[in-house]
Write a protein that holds these residues in place. Structure first.
Motif, PDB file in Angstrom:
ATOM      1  N   LEU A  51      50.675  13.179  36.375  1.00 23.83           N
ATOM      2  CA  LEU A  51      50.219  11.885  35.856  1.00 23.83           C
ATOM      3  C   LEU A  51      51.349  11.137  35.153  1.00 23.83           C
ATOM      4  CD1 LEU A  51      46.701  12.888  34.517  1.00 23.83           C
ATOM      5  CD2 LEU A  51      47.176  11.332  36.436  1.00 23.83           C
ATOM      6  N   LEU A  76      42.521  16.979  29.718  1.00 19.08           N
ATOM      7  CA  LEU A  76      42.912  15.652  30.201  1.00 19.08           C
ATOM      8  C   LEU A  76      41.803  14.618  29.982  1.00 19.08           C
ATOM      9  CD1 LEU A  76      44.622  16.685  33.564  1.00 19.08           C
ATOM     10  CD2 LEU A  76      45.692  16.294  31.343  1.00 19.08           C
ATOM     11  N   ASP A  78      41.356  12.198  28.037  1.00 14.99           N
ATOM     12  CA  ASP A  78      41.752  10.796  27.845  1.00 14.99           C
ATOM     13  C   ASP A  78      42.478  10.214  29.058  1.00 14.99           C
ATOM     14  OD1 ASP A  78      43.969  12.406  27.541  1.00 14.99           O
ATOM     15  OD2 ASP A  78      44.839  11.214  25.903  1.00 14.99           O
ATOM     16  N   ARG A  79      42.580  11.004  30.154  1.00 13.87           N
ATOM     17  CA  ARG A  79      43.300  10.528  31.340  1.00 13.87           C
ATOM     18  C   ARG A  79      42.479  10.706  32.614  1.00 13.87           C
ATOM     19  NH1 ARG A  79      49.251  13.200  30.798  1.00 13.87           N
ATOM     20  NH2 ARG A  79      49.896  11.365  31.984  1.00 13.87           N
ATOM     21  N   ARG A  82      42.208   8.542  35.896  1.00 11.83           N
ATOM     22  CA  ARG A  82      43.174   8.595  37.003  1.00 11.83           C
ATOM     23  C   ARG A  82      43.192   9.962  37.684  1.00 11.83           C
ATOM     24  NH1 ARG A  82      48.406   7.872  36.334  1.00 11.83           N
ATOM     25  NH2 ARG A  82      48.569   8.303  34.106  1.00 11.83           N
TER      26      ARG A  82
END
Length: 247
Positions: A51, A76, A78-79, A82
């Motif tokens: 990422l 992950l 907060d990500r 994607r």
């Protein structure tokens, strides 16, 4: 058969997988806007690194282990906008047809059917897409396997450690070109005692421990560790890169 993992214990260990991931990513040219299939994402260690290299892209994170994927979602959180998280068996067709690249670290030696594996990854990629991977190769953990044979009286067979030329042939048969394959010795030295035993139990001997009652796990791992000449896991990495034909 897809096996479960102790994801928390896995993440707490000094894993050589970190350098394998960095080394493999160095062989994957990216512009930053691709969709990358990660085959065997585990707890998301390399997903996070991917990422960082894909500020305008995304990762399709595939694994067969429920607990590994739960850990990935937490790490992950907060990500995840994607990341497409997919629980799947890599020997079965994937619901993906146009990924821009494929990436894998320390997964394929747990899969015996590499013909089906490579065919399914090829079908998930667009023509011209790059595929880079690392896994255990021929000669991997030979001393650990010898120690296991002494303790159990049988040759362990949960892994498949392929050679370079057979891997080249399989990749080409699956529809890949520009194939490069190498076997790279990369031993991991650990601290004798608790760290070595925890590493063996969590990373190496899980398939054997699955066959034993929990009350016997500690003694079994200690017996295997005692048969090793030194606190070293003698890894041999199978590293390869290829391109999906048809660009």
């Amino acid at each position: 058969m897809i096996r479960e993992w102790d994801a928390t214990a896995y993440d707490a260990l000094p894993l050589p997988h970190l350098r394998w991931g960095r080394r493999t990513l160095e062989r994957l040219p990216l512009s930053g806007d691709e969709t990358v299939l990660e085959a065997g994402c585990g707890t998301g260690r390399d997903t996070a690194a991917l990422l960082d290299l894909l500020p305008r892209g995304r990762v399709i994170a595939v694994d067969g282990s429920t607990r590994m994927l739960e850990r990935l979602r937490t790490k992950l959180a907060d990500r995840l906008d994607r990341v497409d998280v997919l629980q799947a068996d890599l020997t079965e067709p994937l619901p993906i047809t146009d990924a821009d690249a494929a990436f894998s670290v320390a997964t394929f030696h747990w899969i015996h059917d590499h013909d089906a594996l490579f065919t399914n990854i090829a079908r998930a990629l667009r023509p011209g897409a790059r595929f880079v991977a690392d896994c255990g190769g021929r000669g991997n953990v030979a001393r650990v396997r010898a120690a296991l044979a002494k303790v159990t009286g049988e040759e362990p067979a949960p892994w498949y450690f392929a050679g370079a030329e057979e891997t080249r042939r399989r990749l080409e048969a699956a529809g890949f070109t520009e194939v490069e394959v190498a076997l790279v010795p990369d031993p991991a030295r650990l601290e004798a005692g608790e760290q070595l035993e925890s590493y063996l139990a969590t990373v190496v001997l899980g398939a054997q421990l699955d066959r034993l009652p929990a009350s016997e796990h500690r003694d079994f791992v200690r017996a295997v560790a005692a048969e090793l000449p030194e606190p070293v896991v003698d890894y041999v990495r199978l590293e390869f890169s290829a391109r999906r034909a048809g660009a």
